[in-house]
Design an enzyme around this catalytic site. Structure first.
Site, short mmCIF file in Angstrom:
data_model
loop_
_atom_site.label_atom_id
_atom_site.label_comp_id
_atom_site.label_asym_id
_atom_site.label_seq_id
_atom_site.Cartn_x
_atom_site.Cartn_y
_atom_site.Cartn_z
N ASP A 295 0.82 -1.21 0.00
CA ASP A 295 0.00 0.00 0.00
C ASP A 295 0.86 1.27 0.00
OD1 ASP A 295 -2.01 -1.83 0.28
OD2 ASP A 295 -2.90 -0.91 2.07
N HIS A 437 3.62 -2.23 3.03
CA HIS A 437 3.57 -0.87 2.50
C HIS A 437 4.81 -0.62 1.65
CE1 HIS A 437 0.73 -0.85 5.81
NE2 HIS A 437 0.14 0.17 5.22
#
Length: 488
Positions: A295, A437
């Site tokens: 992400d 992430h």
């Protein structure tokens, strides 16, 4: 942040400035970083060793904080032309420093202790024809800390060597040249012994007559040279590509040629659609599979380090990128797609969608779609920020909505061993979606250990959509939530 400019020694676009640009002191040459950069650049410049057919090659190397440069460029001793070349290099330097100032600020926000140094490397091709048309093609690569290489990209400039006037395709060709270039390029790449098996993505669109690929080129007395950026239609190990097409292919399309008579088009029966080229990845639905997801990217450093790992191990992942970063770093998004990874939306600027109205969600969708469209990539699924969703979100998102089933807490720990510990603690990973992430160096470092570890354990690394298709025998549906329980 006060910027260090590699052209600071110049007064704007003068030959005196050019002389200053081409020289550097013995003290700088003796500096170990400058020496290392010089050695590295020599290998890069070797790619151009047989293409300096015009002007005298000059080299500028400077390794200083926070920006370093290794640049070769031609000096023609024609003031108008040399001014144009220096202006072009200054524009490239300004764009580079702007991009990496942003990257450095992001690193400061992440509180990474070490200093990051951006490096700009530029080599060139240069040609001149009998009718005095000069071509300069720069191949540009940006690096940060020497660990990450941004995809090499070409830019080409044409000049009237007598006057210094810039030229475009319209000054040289009739429009028919595009069709001829496209037809030759498609035939060449599809039949090429090496390239033909590796073409990927929308290469037919990129090589279509109206493509920007055919807007810029170099000219020699024997050929027209078009340039294909790294990762544009071929894997990274193919590098940046020169497509050299014999001049006779364009007979009748040069403005200096007699205008050709084009016979009427005779429609041929429709042919069966060509099967897509093999990607080299085969998914076995009977074997364990897991989806890695990242992400909040793209990041020009961490995301590219992750992509380096995936490319090395012929693996894929799913990247849920935020729109404002897509707009800042479109080349990273292009690389994600080029490597066969799935690219999804993570909203434009990471608002909590549970707190938004339908109109606000629709506005965000338009913003993020515009950012992806400029990057030439279409998102295939949506991950709501914080994993927060509700009926309003599902009714207004025109994509499958995907969360996760294993949270590595990489955003919290920023620690490689902790990330790996969370993955191992999840036990059997078959059918699961792992959340990470793509903006942290620690996550990239963990990925370098995680990918080979999972492959050694027998897991197939697949995208989220592949996981839904092969593990659940379902085509992902727009507006449907694929959440924690789905991926257990």
């Amino acid at each position: 942040m006060k910027k260090h400019r590699f052209l600071a020694a110049f007064t704007a676009c003068t030959l005196l400035a050019l002389s200053a640009f081409g020289s550097f002191t013995e003290a700088a040459a003796a500096d170990s970083r400058t020496e290392a950069l010089t050695t590295q650049a020599e290998s890069y410049f070797h790619f151009h060793k047989d293409t300096h057919h015009w002007g005298e090659a000059k080299t500028y190397v400077s390794a200083k904080d926070p920006f370093s440069y290794a640049i070769q460029y031609p000096v023609t001793n024609q003031a108008a032309l040399d001014e144009q070349i220096i202006k072009t290099l200054k524009t490239k330097a300004d764009a580079f420093e702007t991009a990496y100032t942003k990257a450095a600020e992001e690193k400061a926000e992440e509180r990474t202790p070490h200093k990051h140094i951006g490096t700009l490397i530029i080599g060139y091709d240069a040609y001149i024809t009998k009718d005095n048309i000069a071509s300069v093609s720069f191949l540009e690569t940006r690096k940060i800390d020497g660990a990450y290489t941004e995809p090499a990209s070409w830019s080409t400039y044409l000049f009237d060597a007598a006057t210094g006037k810039a030229l475009t395709a319209k000054d040289i060709f009739r429009d028919s040249y595009r069709q001829k270039a496209s037809a030759y390029a498609l035939d060449y790449f599809q039949k090429h012994e090496t390239y033909g098996k590796q073409l990927f993505g929308n290469y037919k669109t990129i090589l279509a007559p109206e493509s920007d690929v055919f807007s810029t080129f170099a000219l020699t007395d024997d050929s027209v040279i078009f340039y294909i950026d790294k990762y544009e239609i071929l894997p990274g190990d193919c590098g940046a590509v020169r497509l050299e097409i014999p001049r006779e292919v364009f007979k009748g399309s040069f403005l200096t040629d007699p205008e050709e008579i084009i016979p009427p088009v005779v429609e041929e029966p429709a042919q069966p659609e060509e099967k897509p080229a093999e990607t080299g990845r085969v998914i076995d639905p009977n074997k364990p599979m897991v989806a890695l997801t990242y992400d909040d990217g793209p990041s020009p450093t961490a995301t590219n380090a992750i992509l380096d790992v995936l490319e090395k191990y012929n693996a894929v992942a799913t990247f849920y990128d935020v729109g404002y970063r897509v707009a800042q770093y479109p080349d990273v998004v292009k690389r994600e797609a080029a490597l066969g990874c799935e690219v999804g939306s993570h909203s434009y600027d990471h608002k909590d969608f549970k707190k938004l109205s339908a109109a606000q969600i629709q506005k965000d969708v338009k913003q993020v779609n515009a950012a992806f469209a400029k990057a030439g990539v279409k998102p295939t699924s949506f991950r709501p920020p914080y994993g927060n969703t509700n009926a309003t979100v599902q009714a207004n998102i025109p994509l499958p909505i995907v969360t996760w089933s294993v949270d590595t807490l990489d955003w919290k720990t920023r620690n490689v061993n902790s990330i790996l510990k969370e993955v191992k603690a999840a036990g059997n990973l078959d059918g699961k979606v792992i959340l990470m992430h793509g903006i942290y160096d620690s996550t990239a470092q963990a990925t370098a250990k995680l990918v080979p570890m999972l492959q050694e354990q027998g897991y197939q690394l697949v995208t989220v959509s592949e996981l839904i298709q092969y593990k659940h025998n379902e085509t992902p549906k727009a507006g449907k939530l694929y959440g924690y329980s789905y991926f257990q």
